[in-house]
Design a protein around this motif. Structure first.
Motif, PDB file in Angstrom:
ATOM      1  N   PRO B  47      47.828  -4.835  21.152  1.00 39.69           N
ATOM      2  CA  PRO B  47      48.618  -4.785  22.380  1.00 39.69           C
ATOM      3  C   PRO B  47      49.589  -3.608  22.428  1.00 39.69           C
ATOM      4  CG  PRO B  47      49.297  -6.603  20.940  1.00 39.69           C
ATOM      5  CD  PRO B  47      48.047  -6.044  20.380  1.00 39.69           C
ATOM      6  N   SER B  48      50.081  -3.183  21.266  1.00 40.97           N
ATOM      7  CA  SER B  48      51.067  -2.106  21.281  1.00 40.97           C
ATOM      8  C   SER B  48      50.404  -0.747  21.131  1.00 40.97           C
ATOM      9  CB  SER B  48      52.074  -2.291  20.142  1.00 40.97           C
ATOM     10  OG  SER B  48      52.342  -3.631  19.916  1.00 40.97           O
ATOM     11  N   ALA B  50      48.488   0.247  18.731  1.00 40.52           N
ATOM     12  CA  ALA B  50      48.160   0.614  17.348  1.00 40.52           C
ATOM     13  C   ALA B  50      46.699   0.280  17.093  1.00 40.52           C
ATOM     14  CB  ALA B  50      49.065  -0.145  16.391  1.00 40.52           C
ATOM     15  N   PRO B  51      46.055   1.072  16.236  1.00 43.48           N
ATOM     16  CA  PRO B  51      44.614   0.915  16.073  1.00 43.48           C
ATOM     17  C   PRO B  51      44.238  -0.280  15.205  1.00 43.48           C
ATOM     18  CG  PRO B  51      45.429   2.609  14.608  1.00 43.48           C
ATOM     19  CD  PRO B  51      46.619   2.105  15.395  1.00 43.48           C
ATOM     20  N   GLY B  52      43.090  -0.846  15.470  1.00 38.98           N
ATOM     21  CA  GLY B  52      42.384  -1.661  14.500  1.00 38.98           C
ATOM     22  C   GLY B  52      42.645  -3.145  14.443  1.00 38.98           C
ATOM     23  N   SER B  53      43.641  -3.697  15.127  1.00 38.04           N
ATOM     24  CA  SER B  53      43.868  -5.138  14.982  1.00 38.04           C
ATOM     25  C   SER B  53      42.761  -5.890  15.695  1.00 38.04           C
ATOM     26  CB  SER B  53      45.225  -5.533  15.534  1.00 38.04           C
ATOM     27  OG  SER B  53      45.126  -5.853  16.885  1.00 38.04           O
ATOM     28  N   LEU B  54      42.509  -7.105  15.220  1.00 37.56           N
ATOM     29  CA  LEU B  54      41.362  -7.855  15.698  1.00 37.56           C
ATOM     30  C   LEU B  54      41.730  -8.717  16.907  1.00 37.56           C
ATOM     31  CD1 LEU B  54      38.425  -8.277  14.787  1.00 37.56           C
ATOM     32  CD2 LEU B  54      39.188 -10.297  13.595  1.00 37.56           C
ATOM     33  N   MET B 211      42.854  -1.997  -2.331  1.00 43.48           N
ATOM     34  CA  MET B 211      42.455  -0.627  -2.609  1.00 43.48           C
ATOM     35  C   MET B 211      41.352  -0.607  -3.679  1.00 43.48           C
ATOM     36  SD  MET B 211      45.343  -0.241  -0.960  1.00 43.48           S
ATOM     37  CE  MET B 211      46.382   0.952  -0.107  1.00 43.48           C
TER      38      MET B 211
ATOM     39  N   GLU C 124      55.259  -0.610  13.788  1.00 46.62           N
ATOM     40  CA  GLU C 124      54.193  -0.453  14.784  1.00 46.62           C
ATOM     41  C   GLU C 124      54.363   0.832  15.584  1.00 46.62           C
ATOM     42  OE1 GLU C 124      54.400  -4.074  17.057  1.00 46.62           O
ATOM     43  OE2 GLU C 124      54.038  -5.328  15.300  1.00 46.62           O
ATOM     44  N   PHE C 149      52.342   0.148   4.605  1.00 44.70           N
ATOM     45  CA  PHE C 149      51.072  -0.235   3.984  1.00 44.70           C
ATOM     46  C   PHE C 149      51.054  -1.755   3.953  1.00 44.70           C
ATOM     47  CE2 PHE C 149      52.002   3.970   2.317  1.00 44.70           C
ATOM     48  CZ  PHE C 149      50.789   4.617   2.516  1.00 44.70           C
ATOM     49  N   GLY C 157      41.519  -6.468   9.703  1.00 43.40           N
ATOM     50  CA  GLY C 157      42.887  -6.619  10.189  1.00 43.40           C
ATOM     51  C   GLY C 157      43.629  -5.291  10.161  1.00 43.40           C
ATOM     52  N   PHE C 158      44.808  -5.283  10.730  1.00 37.35           N
ATOM     53  CA  PHE C 158      45.637  -4.075  10.786  1.00 37.35           C
ATOM     54  C   PHE C 158      46.223  -3.811   9.403  1.00 37.35           C
ATOM     55  CE2 PHE C 158      49.895  -2.193  12.258  1.00 37.35           C
ATOM     56  CZ  PHE C 158      49.382  -0.914  12.293  1.00 37.35           C
ATOM     57  N   ARG C 159      46.027  -2.601   8.892  1.00 37.64           N
ATOM     58  CA  ARG C 159      46.480  -2.294   7.537  1.00 37.64           C
ATOM     59  C   ARG C 159      47.680  -1.352   7.505  1.00 37.64           C
ATOM     60  NH1 ARG C 159      40.834  -1.669   4.198  1.00 37.64           N
ATOM     61  NH2 ARG C 159      42.272  -1.602   2.434  1.00 37.64           N
ATOM     62  N   LEU C 161      50.474   1.692   9.367  1.00 38.39           N
ATOM     63  CA  LEU C 161      50.416   3.080   9.820  1.00 38.39           C
ATOM     64  C   LEU C 161      50.396   4.077   8.663  1.00 38.39           C
ATOM     65  CD1 LEU C 161      52.967   3.072  12.801  1.00 38.39           C
ATOM     66  CD2 LEU C 161      50.475   2.871  12.911  1.00 38.39           C
ATOM     67  N   GLU C 324      54.137 -10.416  20.651  1.00 37.21           N
ATOM     68  CA  GLU C 324      53.224  -9.279  20.775  1.00 37.21           C
ATOM     69  C   GLU C 324      53.103  -8.495  19.478  1.00 37.21           C
ATOM     70  OE1 GLU C 324      54.081  -6.751  24.052  1.00 37.21           O
ATOM     71  OE2 GLU C 324      53.847  -8.352  25.534  1.00 37.21           O
ATOM     72  N   LEU C 326      51.892  -7.038  15.995  1.00 36.92           N
ATOM     73  CA  LEU C 326      50.548  -6.811  15.474  1.00 36.92           C
ATOM     74  C   LEU C 326      50.252  -7.725  14.297  1.00 36.92           C
ATOM     75  CD1 LEU C 326      50.141  -2.943  15.531  1.00 36.92           C
ATOM     76  CD2 LEU C 326      49.125  -4.645  17.044  1.00 36.92           C
TER      77      LEU C 326
END
Lengths: 359, 359, 359, 359
Positions: B47-48, B50-54, B211, C124, C149, C157-159, C161, C324, C326
């Motif tokens: 929503p904001s 930022a890339p990649g959230s499901l 990692m 975010e 990180f 999922g979001f990892r 920025l 909202e 992430l």
């Protein structure tokens, strides 16, 4: 500490030991068997003078006891449970259950033969019970399970048919010659359930209901005691000790899974219970893979695993139409699934040098 | 959601699908196999911005995707893990490991044959390793285990021989023709361990060391991923998904016991993992009864139970003199115990229609 | 065993002790403080000749050490963790963090004043971070948290920025004068994160990522080490010991809840950690009620409880618009909730004779 | 679903609702309060015709019920527990206990004032009880705890003085004007314990002893129900529901710690219970930090934390000479420790806008 009397010992010899204990601030727990008499040395009087608390026992007491007349042996039991320990009773205990459907009329639990107990989770109707009993007997089950008194997490859930259910179970016994195992939930019901059942079952929620343990301990009926939801082996064996110390030696332990973080199964079967309890204790050990998994699709594999690991018996929920069951349908296998399981069970039992008693 | 391309699809077709996804705020995860290309539809932009959230995926997207050129099928995967799910890959995955000691030179894990991996917990000396390897190979083990990098709860504990240990393992492989499985603990060691090992092992403490999972995912070595000490099946399969989503499909799951309240065993083996993971996933499942029990006296019964329940392979710690082991001696079985175990294993595998590969 | 040298001891005296240890098959871990030098006696060579394993130490060694020149005291540490134990270091450790927003420019964690660390779970956007930082600083937070990180259970999922997030954090520090705490997930990132962060955070999944602990131990940055999801206090203190034994004494423990069977909360805060760790160890103890509960509606009461029980600092997730977020929005409190919490915190800290540092 | 009748409703109106439910295959649970009558709609007849199992309820039933004469409201309760839920009873329940030592002779649990209950774990001797009672009363405790019937993990442990212990408690009440709380373990003891006690306590092992819950539910005595050792909030509230559904509304929940992997404490106090149960339920919540920690040295901090988080009352074990206690001495605080705790408690209660009732 356990004092074993010689087979030639007299009442006076026993009395002598008891007096000796009393004079040293200890109490003796008398267990008069057919072949020998043993006296459990069970503890000291507490520091404030109150009776019965367990104090340390001076090792020199043991040596002195060995010198008393007609004492054969003094066994030091290192575990907090005494009568349940393998140290106290090195041979396997075999619990005998009258069951007309087998040759000789007796099923032995804890011996070489693996025993299948099967039936519905809950007795719902005569038809449901009789259909299931006929089917499981046909495949080789020799003991019929079925709940008449059911613990329910919610007060609004189904709590069983009560004595009406017990009567249906007795009817099934008459018809199929199978022994009956059913749960008893409170001390005041023990006498009534004993009238109908061949094996009393103590449920997981009641593993530490001490008054109930005392009460079933005063009967001589075989008792299956299920492991508490998050009980350790030691706590479980101490619960068995309650029954044993009341004089009832017909105790069977039942692993039914413990609570873990895994959500895909209802509980997690602790398969190590089978080989390990046989080392810690002399009591037979039963496996309940239905409660232990909560999933019909893996009851079969867990049954095989239990037997491969050393379980003496299985307790399996079977329902003619599990999706319509009043309780725990998800964990009941169907009659065809049960039919498929039995030959696999024979094969696995055979692989470890045991067999399954079916007649 | 997974998009399966027809075998006749071109790069342009694939690009078409990826563009379609991007235009709908989704991203595609391309997996280009030898026979077919699949595209995992892996989520929406957050929503904001930022890339990649499901995010949730509109079902109508699926229908539209089915209509794109050379799309064969669109599979809806209901689980959070996608590539690891049985829905995505209905056939069993079989992981191939080069092993000179068997006919054809390849051991297959996940097929009809049960595979025995055995060896010391930790590589200590050349003599200890060679003695153990010779003994377990003689009884039919085809893969040699041995730790060169060892996690130790205390910084003052033994942390393994490092590369020196890997060299000894390689020497044992040369001598006995067994494949080598050994642990890798940190991303920067992956390349080095790959030079010596045939199977990489991710330990229980590293199940969520992302990692490290990424790094072994970038190799094509078979990877055994052990279950975290208190991980659920879902978390474990999501950890496997990390490796799979990097393109490494040679993933094997290893049940090694979970933490419970029971103190008599080091961990509690969750035997339901074997039948249940085979339903949830297509990946092979391995059993580690040494870590799973921490007790030499019940490693045998738990090995049999694992195979009875459907384990594809066993990982057993064997030590020529366990009481002098530098690490985890209590859970290592002796060579004579291993010799006793193998024929029992053949019998139980046979009872469920499998066999044990030994040559 | 810990050898404490007299303040007048010379390098030669220290060398003498180290040689003595070596001659007795032990190794010494030197810790040269400003006021005194201590030598941890850290273990023996293993039975098979492999280096570093921890053997028992003969008590007579202790007596002999006491007789060496300029040895002031020999402290026997009964716990498996040594440098982390209260026995080794009887005074409270106070970790100093440079923070321009307070008088004197140093925030002290572990002293009389309670420290509030707050900020978003995850960095975010610049706007989200700056808005949150401004708001929490205004209410009295002196350290800004924010993940660049992020460990994610799913690879989809979001990892976080990454370094971009670290740069935004550094910008917020410049603007608001708050120190920065942020997570580092793998050894190869440590140097880079150190360039931006004032406090390194080791997440719950990495509590036993030993190579990472070694690496942060080689820096001199303050390190917050979170308790593993089902770790015991002993395992946690041994993880801290990894960092301490590399020479970094700036270690802070962070209770963030453990996994239990309760489903209504994400984790169960173990509030006994605060008073008990202060007895077992000298290290400061921090509370993370956001992770510890997973529920915004009870973060406040658990913050107060933590301080009442003795927590030295709080780490609270705050988001300008949590629904909202992430990541982990459910456990982030809003800015008005944070504003309400601070005066309650002052009151509870005051009730137990502490205060909250705000400027 | 709960049907709330208008205050002007007649018996006939109530009967009308009950008949309506019966005609729709449902059953009604009548709860006739002083001010209003509510009917819990508690379930449907099961598919096989057996009585009482809980089926889904058609939403249209709710609308029809709203139209019946003198029905004021129909409340849909989404939780499996109904009478225990905050949805059913939005105001806090305040349980009144007669206690001569306070002004007005009534202690209110669940209101603004925090209540201290203290005394020995177990009644041992008259002297021990009277000494403790005098001391804790002097410092402000208004309710006296003391076990006469004690659950013991081992059958050889001390099981309490029984009725003799109850008589001593009654004597202490006469002397110090404090109300008495004591445990009842089995249904057949309930009537006898009611003769002596002001509050009945259900222990952790009996949380799911349903016949016992039914029996105390049939009295009107206040009942403290302790959380089961590994029970979830939902299971616990369902146990409370057993008591409530029998008509006894004087139920108090007691958090006493849950079983976790941590070995340094006997149990892990789940402090989130206090704020969270106040959201889920209207019942008062009590904290037992003695059982909850098992360690005298942290009972104080956990008491303060409980109150800071919202506990309505504390239950603390105090012994004049804990090291000689017959049971659980390690978790009993001394009289001087209790004396130190009380002013801290006043301070923390004050910090959150509450006070401690002492007279």
């Amino acid at each position: 500490m356990i004092v074993v009397m010689k087979s030639t010992s007299s009442d006076a010899d026993v009395q002598h030991v008891l007096s000796f204990l009393q004079n040293h601030g200890l109490s003796g727990h008398l267990s008069q068997g057919v072949e020998r008499t043993v006296i459990g040395v069970l503890g000291a009087v507490g520091p404030s003078g109150a009776p019965g608390s367990l104090g340390g026992i001076n090792p020199s007491i043991g040596e002195a006891l060995e010198g008393l007349p007609n004492v054969e042996d003094v066994v030091r039991v290192s575990k907090p449970y005494k009568l349940a320990s393998r140290e106290f009773h090195p041979e396997d205990t075999i619990v005998e259950v009258p069951s007309a459907c087998v040759e000789g009329g007796i099923v032995r639990i804890g011996g070489k033969e693996v025993v299948m107990m099967a039936g519905p989770c809950t007795v719902e109707t005569e038809k449901q019970l009789m259909t299931t009993a006929a089917a499981v007997r046909k495949e080789g089950a020799v003991i019929l399970r079925g709940g008449a008194f059911k613990p329910s997490t919610s007060p609004y859930g189904f709590r069983g048919l009560g004595e009406e259910g017990l009567k249906l179970l007795a009817k099934a016994r008459d018809e199929f010659g199978m022994a009956i195992i059913t749960e008893v939930m409170t001390p005041s019901d023990v006498a009534m359930v004993c009238e109908y059942a061949d094996i009393l079952q103590i449920g997981t929620r009641n593993m530490q209901n001490y008054m109930l343990l005392d009460e079933v301990g005063r009967t001589r009926k075989p008792v299956v005691i299920k492991r508490g939801m998050s009980a350790t082996f030691e706590e479980w064996l101490l619960a068995a000790e309650y029954i044993l110390s009341q004089g009832n030696r017909n105790v069977i332990l039942c692993e039914r899974g413990i609570r873990t973080f895994e959500k895909a199964t209802r509980n997690t079967m602790d398969i190590s219970a089978f080989p390990l309890l046989k080392r810690l204790s002399h009591l037979p050990v039963l496996s309940d893979p239905s409660q232990g998994t909560g999933r019909r699709d893996i009851v079969g594999p867990l049954s095989l695993a239990s037997v491969a690991a050393g379980a003496d018996a299985l307790l399996v929920e079977v329902h003619p139409n599990p999706d319509e069951a009043l309780k725990d349908g998800a964990q009941s296998i169907t009659i065809p699934q049960f039919r498929e399981l039995m030959p696999q069970l024979h094969a696995v039992a055979g692989a470890i040098g045991r067999s399954v008693i079916t007649k």
